[in-house]
Enzyme design. Structure first.
Site, PDB file in Angstrom:
ATOM      1  N   TYR A 182      30.102 102.021  14.266  1.00  0.00           N
ATOM      2  CA  TYR A 182      29.988 102.550  12.908  1.00  0.00           C
ATOM      3  C   TYR A 182      28.729 103.402  12.772  1.00  0.00           C
ATOM      4  O   TYR A 182      27.615 102.893  12.649  1.00  0.00           O
ATOM      5  CB  TYR A 182      30.051 101.399  11.890  1.00  0.00           C
ATOM      6  CG  TYR A 182      31.476 100.948  11.749  1.00  0.00           C
ATOM      7  CD1 TYR A 182      32.119 100.335  12.818  1.00  0.00           C
ATOM      8  CD2 TYR A 182      32.207 101.200  10.607  1.00  0.00           C
ATOM      9  CE1 TYR A 182      33.458  99.977  12.742  1.00  0.00           C
ATOM     10  CE2 TYR A 182      33.539 100.845  10.523  1.00  0.00           C
ATOM     11  CZ  TYR A 182      34.153 100.237  11.591  1.00  0.00           C
ATOM     12  OH  TYR A 182      35.472  99.891  11.505  1.00  0.00           O
ATOM     13  N   LYS A 185      37.215  94.724  25.224  1.00  0.00           N
ATOM     14  CA  LYS A 185      37.874  95.755  26.056  1.00  0.00           C
ATOM     15  C   LYS A 185      36.992  95.972  27.281  1.00  0.00           C
ATOM     16  O   LYS A 185      36.587  97.097  27.594  1.00  0.00           O
ATOM     17  CB  LYS A 185      38.041  97.037  25.218  1.00  0.00           C
ATOM     18  CG  LYS A 185      38.822  98.149  25.876  1.00  0.00           C
ATOM     19  CD  LYS A 185      40.305  97.912  25.916  1.00  0.00           C
ATOM     20  CE  LYS A 185      41.009  99.070  26.603  1.00  0.00           C
ATOM     21  NZ  LYS A 185      42.416  98.767  26.923  1.00  0.00           N
ATOM     22  N   ASP A 229      44.057  95.224  23.303  1.00  0.00           N
ATOM     23  CA  ASP A 229      45.425  95.768  23.244  1.00  0.00           C
ATOM     24  C   ASP A 229      46.469  94.652  23.282  1.00  0.00           C
ATOM     25  O   ASP A 229      47.432  94.655  22.510  1.00  0.00           O
ATOM     26  CB  ASP A 229      45.697  96.829  24.318  1.00  0.00           C
ATOM     27  CG  ASP A 229      44.763  96.748  25.507  1.00  0.00           C
ATOM     28  OD1 ASP A 229      44.005  95.764  25.605  1.00  0.00           O
ATOM     29  OD2 ASP A 229      44.798  97.650  26.350  1.00  0.00           O
ATOM     30  N   ASP A 232      37.854  95.293  12.329  1.00  0.00           N
ATOM     31  CA  ASP A 232      38.333  96.016  11.145  1.00  0.00           C
ATOM     32  C   ASP A 232      39.844  96.249  11.274  1.00  0.00           C
ATOM     33  O   ASP A 232      40.633  95.957  10.362  1.00  0.00           O
ATOM     34  CB  ASP A 232      37.580  97.358  11.078  1.00  0.00           C
ATOM     35  CG  ASP A 232      37.756  98.041   9.740  1.00  0.00           C
ATOM     36  OD1 ASP A 232      38.362  97.438   8.835  1.00  0.00           O
ATOM     37  OD2 ASP A 232      37.295  99.187   9.598  1.00  0.00           O
ATOM     38  N   ASP A 249      43.180  94.049   9.374  1.00  0.00           N
ATOM     39  CA  ASP A 249      44.210  94.696   8.542  1.00  0.00           C
ATOM     40  C   ASP A 249      45.597  94.387   9.095  1.00  0.00           C
ATOM     41  O   ASP A 249      46.533  94.091   8.350  1.00  0.00           O
ATOM     42  CB  ASP A 249      44.016  96.217   8.516  1.00  0.00           C
ATOM     43  CG  ASP A 249      43.092  96.650   7.382  1.00  0.00           C
ATOM     44  OD1 ASP A 249      42.327  95.803   6.895  1.00  0.00           O
ATOM     45  OD2 ASP A 249      43.146  97.838   6.990  1.00  0.00           O
TER      46      ASP A 249
END
Ligand code: NAD
Length: 368
Positions: free
Chosen positions: A131, A184, A217, A241, A245
């Site tokens: 961010y 990851k 993933d 984030d 969702d």
């Protein structure tokens, strides 16, 4: 116990008013001793004061015991130099609200969109990661060396990873005692290794909590296919984030997930969804996400100040929401129902009134 309420943009004023109505009722019925002050922010103050976050509001949040933040129309804000401050990011960094805690839970009678129901909590690091507006001391973590090349900086620290992992394991201890770290590391080898190194260290301090790791993933796919295997998920900012969702939507709808941003000293309730300008001012917004976020804030304060009555209030909100969502006649339009924001809130308050009258002593809050 003083709450700063920042209604925000779009549907923010409507769902904040609904949340306040529920909290004021609980305050009156359970004598919680709450006080509230509304503070304008966002597009309203941009026009009036030239900034989306007046300094006085930041100061009021710093002094408050709890903060309730409505959604913001970030996409319509000008650059920071022209007053367009990302209020959410400013408060998360300014008050060191390093943990974004986002439960996703399917409800009886309400369709879930994943193959399986779910009951999990995503614990997302909130103050670093990719961010660009919050990962630098000075300047912005994105730049363009040439007109055709853009670079983004991702910040991962040992201390930031350690404290978010500790928060996740503590939450797991009060639930089904399992933590999944999402990463990851096969591609982002250095910073993900640092993140996992710290999470593994914390895992050793919680031998009673099962620990596993999952690539981002495959995690995205497993949430759709086999969500019950997850209890608490801990991950870095951007993965958290997006995954939260996805989880909320799969569990029944983005408008159903509560969310708090918490640190060691402050806590802020904030809905998971955006400002929904397409339905603003139409009495069509579902206030559940912000109302459940306020219940989570009550729980956080209950633990911080040993206030069992706050946990009781939170449980009443959660039980009233569950009761309304279970019945198609008491749902808002986003869930195929016909109740407007105000009618839904009145129905929620009716349920709370009934629970107070019956004063069920065994109500247990489910939120973190
Ligand atoms: P959104 O979440 O605002 O809306 C997406 C869709 O879901 C819309 O159709 C909207 O009507 C619906 N929706 C959202 N919340 C709802 C609710 N409570 N009840 C009923 N329907 C609801 O996302 P968007 O349209 O991509 O973004 C709109 C604005 O919100 C943008 O400016 C964006 O930057 C901002 N945003 C803010 C936050 C935040 O403040 N935390 C988060 C995401 C987006």
């Amino acid at each position: 116990m003083h709450f700063a309420v920042l209604p925000g943009d779009g549907i923010g004023p409507e769902i904040s008013a609904a949340t306040l109505q529920a909290l004021e009722l609980l305050d009156a019925k359970l004598a919680l001793g709450l006080t509230f002050a509304n503070h304008d922010i966002g597009l309203l103050t941009l026009k009036r004061d030239g900034t989306t976050l007046p300094r006085s509001v930041l100061d009021a949040c710093r002094k408050a015991d709890g903060i309730i933040l409505g959604p913001l129309s970030h996409s319509d804000y000008p650059a920071r130099a022209q007053g367009g401050i990302n209020v959410s990011a400013e408060l998360r960094v300014g008050l060191d609200l390093f943990g974004n805690i986002r439960p996703a839970r399917s409800r009886t009678g309400l369709p879930h969109w994943g193959r399986t129901p779910m009951d999990l909590v995503i614990v997302r690091e909130n103050t670093e990661g990719f961010y660009s507006d919050r990962n630098m001391h000075w300047g912005v973590g994105e730049f363009m060396p040439t007109p055709d090349m853009a670079l983004s900086v991702r910040k991962i620290t040992a201390s930031g990873s350690h404290r978010i992992a500790k928060m996740a394991f503590e939450i797991a201890r009060a639930r089904r005692r399992k933590v999944t770290a999402v990463h990851k590391i096969n591609v982002i080898k250095v910073s993900e290794a640092l993140f996992l190194r710290e999470v593994r260290k914390v895992a050793q301090d919680f031998p009673d909590v099962r620990y596993e790791e999952q690539l981002i993933d495959s995690m995205a796919a497993l949430l759709v296919r086999d969500a019950p295997r997850f209890d608490v998920v801990v991950t870095t900012n951007m993965f958290g984030d997006i995954l939260s969702d996805e989880a909320s939507e799969l569990s029944g709808g983005l408008g159903l997930g509560g969310s708090i941003n918490a640190g060691d000293t402050h806590c802020m309730a904030q809905a998971q969804h955006g400002s929904a300008p397409d339905i603003a001012g139409q009495d069509r917004a579902n206030p559940v996400s912000l109302i459940l976020s306020a219940a989570m804030l009550l729980n956080w304060l209950s633990r911080k100040h040993q206030r069992a009555d706050f946990a009781q209030g939170a449980a009443m909100i959660e039980n009233a929401v569950d009761a309304l969502l279970a019945d198609p006649a008491t749902r808002t339009p986003d869930l195929g129902g016909r109740l407007g924001t105000m009618a839904f809130t009145n129905a929620l308050c009716d349920h709370i009134n009934i629970m107070v009258a019956e004063r069920t002593p065994t109500l247990i809050s489910r939120s973190s």
